[in-house]
Design a protein around this motif. Structure first.
Motif, PDB file in Angstrom:
ATOM      1  N   LYS A   3       0.837  -1.194   0.000  1.00 51.66           N
ATOM      2  CA  LYS A   3       0.000   0.000   0.000  1.00 51.66           C
ATOM      3  C   LYS A   3       0.874   1.246   0.000  1.00 51.66           C
ATOM      4  O   LYS A   3       1.744   1.419   0.845  1.00 51.66           O
ATOM      5  CB  LYS A   3      -0.930   0.005   1.214  1.00 51.66           C
ATOM      6  N   LYS A   4       0.606   2.137  -0.953  1.00 51.00           N
ATOM      7  CA  LYS A   4       1.466   3.308  -1.103  1.00 51.00           C
ATOM      8  C   LYS A   4       1.162   4.383  -0.068  1.00 51.00           C
ATOM      9  O   LYS A   4       2.062   4.907   0.580  1.00 51.00           O
ATOM     10  CB  LYS A   4       1.308   3.884  -2.509  1.00 51.00           C
ATOM     11  N   LYS A   5      -0.129   4.723   0.076  1.00 48.40           N
ATOM     12  CA  LYS A   5      -0.480   5.879   0.897  1.00 48.40           C
ATOM     13  C   LYS A   5      -1.500   5.506   1.966  1.00 48.40           C
ATOM     14  O   LYS A   5      -2.602   5.057   1.665  1.00 48.40           O
ATOM     15  CB  LYS A   5      -1.039   6.996   0.018  1.00 48.40           C
ATOM     16  N   GLY A   6      -1.126   5.693   3.227  1.00 47.07           N
ATOM     17  CA  GLY A   6      -2.029   5.468   4.338  1.00 47.07           C
ATOM     18  C   GLY A   6      -2.633   6.780   4.807  1.00 47.07           C
ATOM     19  O   GLY A   6      -1.997   7.838   4.697  1.00 47.07           O
ATOM     20  N   GLU A  25       4.218   2.837  14.039  1.00 50.34           N
ATOM     21  CA  GLU A  25       3.621   1.530  13.762  1.00 50.34           C
ATOM     22  C   GLU A  25       2.652   1.615  12.586  1.00 50.34           C
ATOM     23  O   GLU A  25       2.557   0.678  11.776  1.00 50.34           O
ATOM     24  CB  GLU A  25       2.899   1.016  15.007  1.00 50.34           C
ATOM     25  N   CYS A  26       1.929   2.733  12.478  1.00 53.98           N
ATOM     26  CA  CYS A  26       1.038   2.929  11.328  1.00 53.98           C
ATOM     27  C   CYS A  26       1.835   2.998  10.034  1.00 53.98           C
ATOM     28  O   CYS A  26       1.449   2.417   9.014  1.00 53.98           O
ATOM     29  CB  CYS A  26       0.213   4.200  11.511  1.00 53.98           C
ATOM     30  N   LYS A  27       2.963   3.693  10.077  1.00 53.74           N
ATOM     31  CA  LYS A  27       3.794   3.857   8.875  1.00 53.74           C
ATOM     32  C   LYS A  27       4.343   2.506   8.395  1.00 53.74           C
ATOM     33  O   LYS A  27       4.616   2.332   7.196  1.00 53.74           O
ATOM     34  CB  LYS A  27       4.951   4.822   9.190  1.00 53.74           C
ATOM     35  N   ASN A  28       4.486   1.555   9.283  1.00 50.03           N
ATOM     36  CA  ASN A  28       4.980   0.236   8.890  1.00 50.03           C
ATOM     37  C   ASN A  28       4.065  -0.470   7.907  1.00 50.03           C
ATOM     38  O   ASN A  28       4.467  -1.446   7.261  1.00 50.03           O
ATOM     39  CB  ASN A  28       5.161  -0.659  10.128  1.00 50.03           C
ATOM     40  N   HIS A  29       2.835   0.026   7.772  1.00 52.69           N
ATOM     41  CA  HIS A  29       1.854  -0.614   6.890  1.00 52.69           C
ATOM     42  C   HIS A  29       1.748   0.067   5.529  1.00 52.69           C
ATOM     43  O   HIS A  29       0.950  -0.379   4.692  1.00 52.69           O
ATOM     44  CB  HIS A  29       0.481  -0.628   7.559  1.00 52.69           C
ATOM     45  N   CYS A  30       2.497   1.135   5.303  1.00 48.34           N
ATOM     46  CA  CYS A  30       2.368   1.866   4.038  1.00 48.34           C
ATOM     47  C   CYS A  30       3.678   2.587   3.704  1.00 48.34           C
ATOM     48  O   CYS A  30       4.531   2.798   4.574  1.00 48.34           O
ATOM     49  CB  CYS A  30       1.216   2.869   4.098  1.00 48.34           C
ATOM     50  N   GLN A  31       3.813   2.977   2.460  1.00 42.95           N
ATOM     51  CA  GLN A  31       5.036   3.671   2.027  1.00 42.95           C
ATOM     52  C   GLN A  31       5.048   5.126   2.500  1.00 42.95           C
ATOM     53  O   GLN A  31       6.097   5.660   2.829  1.00 42.95           O
ATOM     54  CB  GLN A  31       5.140   3.615   0.493  1.00 42.95           C
ATOM     55  N   SER A  32       3.882   5.766   2.499  1.00 43.80           N
ATOM     56  CA  SER A  32       3.781   7.133   3.020  1.00 43.80           C
ATOM     57  C   SER A  32       2.534   7.244   3.878  1.00 43.80           C
ATOM     58  O   SER A  32       1.546   6.535   3.653  1.00 43.80           O
ATOM     59  CB  SER A  32       3.724   8.159   1.874  1.00 43.80           C
ATOM     60  N   LEU A  33       2.599   8.132   4.864  1.00 41.66           N
ATOM     61  CA  LEU A  33       1.491   8.276   5.811  1.00 41.66           C
ATOM     62  C   LEU A  33       0.998   9.721   5.831  1.00 41.66           C
ATOM     63  O   LEU A  33       1.771  10.647   6.080  1.00 41.66           O
ATOM     64  CB  LEU A  33       1.939   7.875   7.221  1.00 41.66           C
ATOM     65  N   LEU A  65       8.565  14.217  12.577  1.00 36.40           N
ATOM     66  CA  LEU A  65       8.706  12.764  12.647  1.00 36.40           C
ATOM     67  C   LEU A  65       8.955  12.190  11.251  1.00 36.40           C
ATOM     68  O   LEU A  65       8.303  12.581  10.291  1.00 36.40           O
ATOM     69  CB  LEU A  65       7.440  12.126  13.224  1.00 36.40           C
ATOM     70  N   LYS A  66       9.853  11.260  11.141  1.00 37.19           N
ATOM     71  CA  LYS A  66      10.132  10.630   9.849  1.00 37.19           C
ATOM     72  C   LYS A  66       8.986   9.722   9.411  1.00 37.19           C
ATOM     73  O   LYS A  66       8.860   9.402   8.229  1.00 37.19           O
ATOM     74  CB  LYS A  66      11.431   9.829   9.930  1.00 37.19           C
ATOM     75  N   SER A  67       8.145   9.326  10.389  1.00 33.93           N
ATOM     76  CA  SER A  67       7.056   8.410  10.051  1.00 33.93           C
ATOM     77  C   SER A  67       5.870   9.120   9.397  1.00 33.93           C
ATOM     78  O   SER A  67       5.031   8.479   8.771  1.00 33.93           O
ATOM     79  CB  SER A  67       6.580   7.688  11.315  1.00 33.93           C
ATOM     80  N   VAL A  68       5.784  10.439   9.510  1.00 28.73           N
ATOM     81  CA  VAL A  68       4.676  11.202   8.925  1.00 28.73           C
ATOM     82  C   VAL A  68       5.174  11.960   7.705  1.00 28.73           C
ATOM     83  O   VAL A  68       6.115  12.749   7.787  1.00 28.73           O
ATOM     84  CB  VAL A  68       4.065  12.181   9.951  1.00 28.73           C
ATOM     85  N   ASP A  69       4.537  11.717   6.564  1.00 28.93           N
ATOM     86  CA  ASP A  69       4.981  12.332   5.306  1.00 28.93           C
ATOM     87  C   ASP A  69       4.172  13.559   4.916  1.00 28.93           C
ATOM     88  O   ASP A  69       4.664  14.432   4.210  1.00 28.93           O
ATOM     89  CB  ASP A  69       4.882  11.299   4.169  1.00 28.93           C
ATOM     90  N   GLU A  70       2.912  13.615   5.373  1.00 34.70           N
ATOM     91  CA  GLU A  70       2.039  14.724   4.983  1.00 34.70           C
ATOM     92  C   GLU A  70       1.036  14.982   6.101  1.00 34.70           C
ATOM     93  O   GLU A  70       0.511  14.046   6.702  1.00 34.70           O
ATOM     94  CB  GLU A  70       1.294  14.362   3.685  1.00 34.70           C
ATOM     95  N   VAL A  71       0.783  16.252   6.387  1.00 29.47           N
ATOM     96  CA  VAL A  71      -0.233  16.643   7.368  1.00 29.47           C
ATOM     97  C   VAL A  71      -1.239  17.545   6.670  1.00 29.47           C
ATOM     98  O   VAL A  71      -0.856  18.555   6.074  1.00 29.47           O
ATOM     99  CB  VAL A  71       0.390  17.373   8.576  1.00 29.47           C
ATOM    100  N   VAL A  72      -2.515  17.159   6.713  1.00 23.51           N
ATOM    101  CA  VAL A  72      -3.553  17.924   6.028  1.00 23.51           C
ATOM    102  C   VAL A  72      -4.603  18.364   7.037  1.00 23.51           C
ATOM    103  O   VAL A  72      -4.691  17.843   8.150  1.00 23.51           O
ATOM    104  CB  VAL A  72      -4.216  17.093   4.905  1.00 23.51           C
ATOM    105  N   SER A  73      -5.404  19.325   6.636  1.00 20.45           N
ATOM    106  CA  SER A  73      -6.434  19.894   7.514  1.00 20.45           C
ATOM    107  C   SER A  73      -7.755  19.165   7.316  1.00 20.45           C
ATOM    108  O   SER A  73      -8.217  18.977   6.186  1.00 20.45           O
ATOM    109  CB  SER A  73      -6.602  21.381   7.205  1.00 20.45           C
ATOM    110  N   LEU A  74      -8.376  18.770   8.427  1.00 18.64           N
ATOM    111  CA  LEU A  74      -9.698  18.159   8.397  1.00 18.64           C
ATOM    112  C   LEU A  74     -10.729  19.225   8.738  1.00 18.64           C
ATOM    113  O   LEU A  74     -10.593  19.934   9.737  1.00 18.64           O
ATOM    114  CB  LEU A  74      -9.776  17.026   9.423  1.00 18.64           C
ATOM    115  N   ASP A  75     -11.743  19.365   7.906  1.00 22.57           N
ATOM    116  CA  ASP A  75     -12.779  20.362   8.161  1.00 22.57           C
ATOM    117  C   ASP A  75     -14.116  19.864   7.642  1.00 22.57           C
ATOM    118  O   ASP A  75     -14.248  18.707   7.229  1.00 22.57           O
ATOM    119  CB  ASP A  75     -12.415  21.716   7.543  1.00 22.57           C
TER     120      ASP A  75
END
Length: 535
Positions: A3-6, A25-33, A65-75
């Protein structure tokens, strides 16, 4: 790791090593989180509080954190699963609990898009360290729904210990027949077959079991019941539930507005046919001026009529809206024998039910057919004597009469009066108790005499003699503010409004009514999940 994107919805107040470990641990399941954090406005809207850390601060911490690749806004725009997927196009979706029937719909949609769902539920039942997700869910369950527990083992014990007092179950279900027709902790245990006799819309099931996949399948085979597991990841599930609550609120408002416009159009049709003056007032008038319709979060319509026009309508109502009509003209003395709700007259739409608390205070005592119905409130404009002292005396007497009549309600929730000093609360309870001993018809007779005390006088001002918010009832308004009225657009329909809308709204204390209230105040007041109107 195919899975590419979690994608995960996540929030925190104080970030620590446990948070970092969890995301790793979440990042272990995908290439990017990709982590979706509630925007500051969205946080305020759903919690009623400002976040301790701003969105930008949280984003900066997570991107470190190296485990987080992108942070987006939830609205509000992307909180729905379909919208979030279309905007962020992820391959793996992390969830913290099966949030009932909506989860089934969301998971089905994501699977159709080729998205894998990964459960973050803990192995065993865990007591929340922060906000309790299930408590939020139970608080959101409308009062007209039964809470049913499925399972009677240790998870049942946990529920009864932590939630049973405030959210008592109607009964419990178990698949083992040797437990049927017995009780545990005072709760009856019955067969799953019992659910076949229930209306799924009137039942909420809590899964008191560890492995609930089979139970969910069993429930679905019986009907479309909403449910929640007792075991859940509170960090994630909390925001899933906030989103569910907002979705339910959106659906409620859409349904409510549809009903309210039917009521408004019918009321206008009848008044126009009879040549009667009426005026849309209050928050409904603000909706016309500010939103060219209904306020998006308002779930009632208020109109006012001068006494002489109102009397004609009251006399004609039985022939205009007979017993088999889609509309019911309900005066304050027509709720049932010895029942008092307030002094309003209402037009009720009878053909659609909606989950509302409008008549909750007379539930079980008033006529049953009005429960879960919405209404248009009719304010009656009576002459106000030129003597302000006399007016104050008379309206104070009406207030006292109102308090006495409350003794004839189905119940009074004294928790709503917690802000009062203890002595005042004791007096209020005593007044209600005394009022319950006084014949209601006698009080209605006195009320009619009081409200019309200046009816035959030449007066330049009026007051709303049946205003349910009795502290506002004595307020006076110039007759010239209303005048003959004028027509303005309300959604797709023209309705009557006062000649001087600005003067009326400012006279009612709305101040700068063109300014939107804070997002946390944009809530319906009559939904079954609303809290709080005292009177």
């Amino acid at each position: 790791m195919d899975k590419k994107k979690g994608f995960i919805v996540y929030n925190f107040d104080q970030f620590d090593m446990e948070h970092a470990k969890f995301l790793r641990e979440c990042k272990n399941h995908c290439q990017s989180l990709t982590v979706a954090i509630p925007s500051d406005e969205f946080f305020l809207q759903v919690t009623g509080k400002e976040p301790q850390k701003s969105f930008d601060e949280k984003r900066e911490i997570l991107l470190y954190l190296k485990s987080v690749d992108e942070v987006v806004s939830l609205d509000v725009k992307n909180m729905h699963i379909k919208n979030s997927y279309q905007e962020f196009r992820y391959d793996l979706f992390f969830y913290g609990a099966e949030y009932g029937s909506r989860f089934q719909q969301d998971s089905e949609y994501l699977k159709e898009q080729g998205v894998e769902l990964l459960s973050l539920l803990p192995e065993k039942l865990e007591k929340p360290t922060g906000r309790d997700t299930l408590q939020l869910v139970l608080k959101n369950v409308s009062a007209d729904r039964k809470i049913v527990l499925f399972g009677t083992g240790s998870y049942f014990d946990y529920y009864m210990k932590n939630y049973g007092e405030h959210y008592p179950p109607a009964y419990a279900i178990d698949n083992f027949s040797d437990k049927w027709n017995s009780t545990k902790a005072g709760i009856n245990i019955v067969s799953p077959e019992t659910l076949t006799k229930e209306d799924p819309k009137k039942v909420f099931i809590v899964l008191c079991c560890k492995d609930h996949a089979g139970i969910v399948k069993q429930i679905k085979s019986i009907g479309e019941f909403d449910y929640r597991p007792l075991r859940q990841n509170h960090e994630i599930a909390l925001w899933e539930e906030h989103i569910v609550i907002l979705q339910e609120e959106e659906e409620y408002m859409e349904h409510a507005h549809n009903i309210l416009m039917k009521l408004t159009k019918e009321f206008d049709r009848v008044c126009s046919k009879l040549g009667l003056r009426y005026y849309v007032i209050g928050g409904s008038l603000i909706g016309i001026i500010r939103h060219q319709g209904l306020i998006p979060w308002d779930d009632d319509v208020d109109v006012a009529m001068f006494r002489e026009d109102y009397e004609i309508l009251r006399q004609k109502a039985p022939e205009i809206w007979p017993k088999d009509s889609a509309f019911l003209f309900l005066d304050y003395d027509q709720f049932g024998e010895n029942v008092f709700y307030d002094f309003f007259t209402r037009l009720i739409y009878m053909e659609e039910e909606i989950s509302t608390r409008l008549f909750k205070k007379v539930s079980g005592k008033a006529r049953e057919d009005i429960q879960n119905k919405l209404a248009l409130d009719i304010f009656v404009l009576e002459n106000a004597d030129r003597s302000k002292i006399k007016h104050t005396i008379v309206t104070t007497m009406i207030k006292g009469l109102y308090a006495l009549a409350m003794g004839h309600r189905g119940y009074v929730d004294y928790k709503e009066y917690a802000f009062l000093p203890k002595a005042m609360l004791m007096i209020l309870k005593a007044v209600h108790k005394i009022g319950g001993l006084i014949p209601l018809n006698g009080m209605f007779y006195i009320y009619e005499k009081l409200r019309g005390y200046a009816r035959n006088k030449d007066c330049s001002e009026v007051f709303e003699s049946n205003n349910g918010a009795i502290n506002y009832m004595p307020w006076r308004y110039k007759k010239t503010i209303y005048g003959q009225g004028k027509r303005m657009k309300m959604c797709d329909y023209d309705v009557m409004v006062p000649e001087d809308c600005d003067a009326l709204l400012k006279g009612k204390g709305y101040g700068d009514y063109m300014m939107l209230p804070s997002v946390n105040c944009r809530k319906p007041s009559h939904s079954a999940k609303a809290e709080g109107v005292i009177w």
